[in-house]
Scaffold this motif. Structure first.
Motif, PDB file in Angstrom:
ATOM      1  N   GLN A 185       0.842  -1.186   0.000  1.00 45.68           N
ATOM      2  CA  GLN A 185       0.000   0.000   0.000  1.00 45.68           C
ATOM      3  C   GLN A 185       0.875   1.232   0.000  1.00 45.68           C
ATOM      4  O   GLN A 185       1.560   1.502   0.991  1.00 45.68           O
ATOM      5  N   ALA A 186       0.827   1.983  -1.115  1.00 54.57           N
ATOM      6  CA  ALA A 186       1.631   3.195  -1.247  1.00 54.57           C
ATOM      7  C   ALA A 186       0.794   4.412  -0.904  1.00 54.57           C
ATOM      8  O   ALA A 186      -0.416   4.444  -1.145  1.00 54.57           O
ATOM      9  N   ARG A 224       7.289  12.923   0.621  1.00 51.01           N
ATOM     10  CA  ARG A 224       7.775  11.643   1.142  1.00 51.01           C
ATOM     11  C   ARG A 224       6.734  10.578   0.858  1.00 51.01           C
ATOM     12  O   ARG A 224       5.595  10.677   1.343  1.00 51.01           O
ATOM     13  N   LEU A 225       7.118   9.593   0.096  1.00 49.63           N
ATOM     14  CA  LEU A 225       6.240   8.475  -0.191  1.00 49.63           C
ATOM     15  C   LEU A 225       6.505   7.342   0.792  1.00 49.63           C
ATOM     16  O   LEU A 225       7.638   7.141   1.224  1.00 49.63           O
ATOM     17  N   SER A 226       5.455   6.622   1.118  1.00 45.49           N
ATOM     18  CA  SER A 226       5.564   5.458   1.988  1.00 45.49           C
ATOM     19  C   SER A 226       4.912   4.267   1.312  1.00 45.49           C
ATOM     20  O   SER A 226       3.983   4.428   0.519  1.00 45.49           O
ATOM     21  N   CYS A 227       5.384   3.096   1.642  1.00 42.76           N
ATOM     22  CA  CYS A 227       4.807   1.874   1.085  1.00 42.76           C
ATOM     23  C   CYS A 227       4.911   0.783   2.138  1.00 42.76           C
ATOM     24  O   CYS A 227       6.016   0.389   2.514  1.00 42.76           O
ATOM     25  N   ALA A 228       3.774   0.308   2.602  1.00 40.41           N
ATOM     26  CA  ALA A 228       3.739  -0.719   3.632  1.00 40.41           C
ATOM     27  C   ALA A 228       3.343  -2.054   3.029  1.00 40.41           C
ATOM     28  O   ALA A 228       2.371  -2.143   2.273  1.00 40.41           O
ATOM     29  N   ALA A 229       4.094  -3.079   3.385  1.00 42.30           N
ATOM     30  CA  ALA A 229       3.804  -4.432   2.917  1.00 42.30           C
ATOM     31  C   ALA A 229       2.987  -5.168   3.965  1.00 42.30           C
ATOM     32  O   ALA A 229       3.267  -5.068   5.157  1.00 42.30           O
ATOM     33  N   VAL A 276       3.229   8.576 -11.856  1.00 43.87           N
ATOM     34  CA  VAL A 276       2.680   7.667 -10.856  1.00 43.87           C
ATOM     35  C   VAL A 276       3.842   6.836 -10.327  1.00 43.87           C
ATOM     36  O   VAL A 276       4.580   6.235 -11.115  1.00 43.87           O
ATOM     37  N   TYR A 277       3.999   6.826  -9.026  1.00 44.55           N
ATOM     38  CA  TYR A 277       5.103   6.116  -8.389  1.00 44.55           C
ATOM     39  C   TYR A 277       4.599   4.800  -7.812  1.00 44.55           C
ATOM     40  O   TYR A 277       3.574   4.767  -7.107  1.00 44.55           O
ATOM     41  N   TYR A 278       5.336   3.738  -8.120  1.00 43.36           N
ATOM     42  CA  TYR A 278       4.971   2.396  -7.672  1.00 43.36           C
ATOM     43  C   TYR A 278       6.065   1.836  -6.778  1.00 43.36           C
ATOM     44  O   TYR A 278       7.252   1.921  -7.107  1.00 43.36           O
ATOM     45  N   CYS A 279       5.653   1.235  -5.668  1.00 42.64           N
ATOM     46  CA  CYS A 279       6.610   0.488  -4.861  1.00 42.64           C
ATOM     47  C   CYS A 279       6.502  -0.988  -5.217  1.00 42.64           C
ATOM     48  O   CYS A 279       5.482  -1.446  -5.742  1.00 42.64           O
ATOM     49  N   ALA A 280       7.563  -1.695  -4.944  1.00 45.72           N
ATOM     50  CA  ALA A 280       7.601  -3.113  -5.271  1.00 45.72           C
ATOM     51  C   ALA A 280       8.501  -3.836  -4.295  1.00 45.72           C
ATOM     52  O   ALA A 280       9.428  -3.243  -3.736  1.00 45.72           O
ATOM     53  N   TRP A 306       3.599  -5.608  -6.196  1.00 44.82           N
ATOM     54  CA  TRP A 306       3.577  -4.202  -6.581  1.00 44.82           C
ATOM     55  C   TRP A 306       2.450  -3.485  -5.863  1.00 44.82           C
ATOM     56  O   TRP A 306       1.366  -4.050  -5.653  1.00 44.82           O
ATOM     57  N   GLY A 307       2.727  -2.239  -5.498  1.00 41.89           N
ATOM     58  CA  GLY A 307       1.689  -1.401  -4.941  1.00 41.89           C
ATOM     59  C   GLY A 307       0.805  -0.830  -6.043  1.00 41.89           C
ATOM     60  O   GLY A 307       1.088  -0.985  -7.230  1.00 41.89           O
TER      61      GLY A 307
END
Length: 120
Positions: A3-4, A17-22, A90-94, A110-111
């Motif tokens: 979840q980004a 600041r972007l965050s991404c929680a797994a 669009v920024y994606y975390c992985a 992938w988020g």
């Protein structure tokens, strides 16, 4: 499962600041990374970080972006400073189970993406 958050509208020169929680359903997390897709362009790699916090960056963001992670929280961050209009994407975390994924196909999860818009 990823979840980004943290995207938004910012003026050139500003920061986000972007965050991404797994989620806990991802059993084995090695490296984590950020990619982005600008309007009309292909997705491109931005940064990655190993579980042991070794990092590297695309030349276009080096010196301006910082990737970090909190392993206890299974969360990766992307601090973006000195933003430019060309950072709009669009920024994606992985996340990857391997410790050093060499391309996007080695990331298993992938988020959903979070939009960053930089105005001039």
């Amino acid at each position: 499962q990823l979840q980004a958050s943290g995207g938004g509208l910012v003026q050139a020169g500003g920061s986000l600041r972007l965050s991404c929680a797994a989620s806990g359903s991802i059993v084995s997390i090695g490296a984590m990374g950020w990619y982005r897709r600008a309007p009309g362009k292909q997705r491109e790699w931005v940064a990655r970080i190993t579980r042991g916090t070794i990092t590297n960056y695309a030349d276009s963001v080096k010196g301006r972006f910082t990737i970090s992670r909190d392993n206890a929280k299974n969360t990766v961050y992307l601090q973006m400073n000195s933003l430019k209009p060309e950072d709009t994407a669009v920024y994606y975390c992985a996340s990857a189970s391997s410790w050093w994924p060499m391309n996007e196909y080695e990331y298993e999860y992938w988020g959903q993406g979070t939009l960053v818009t930089v105005s001039s």
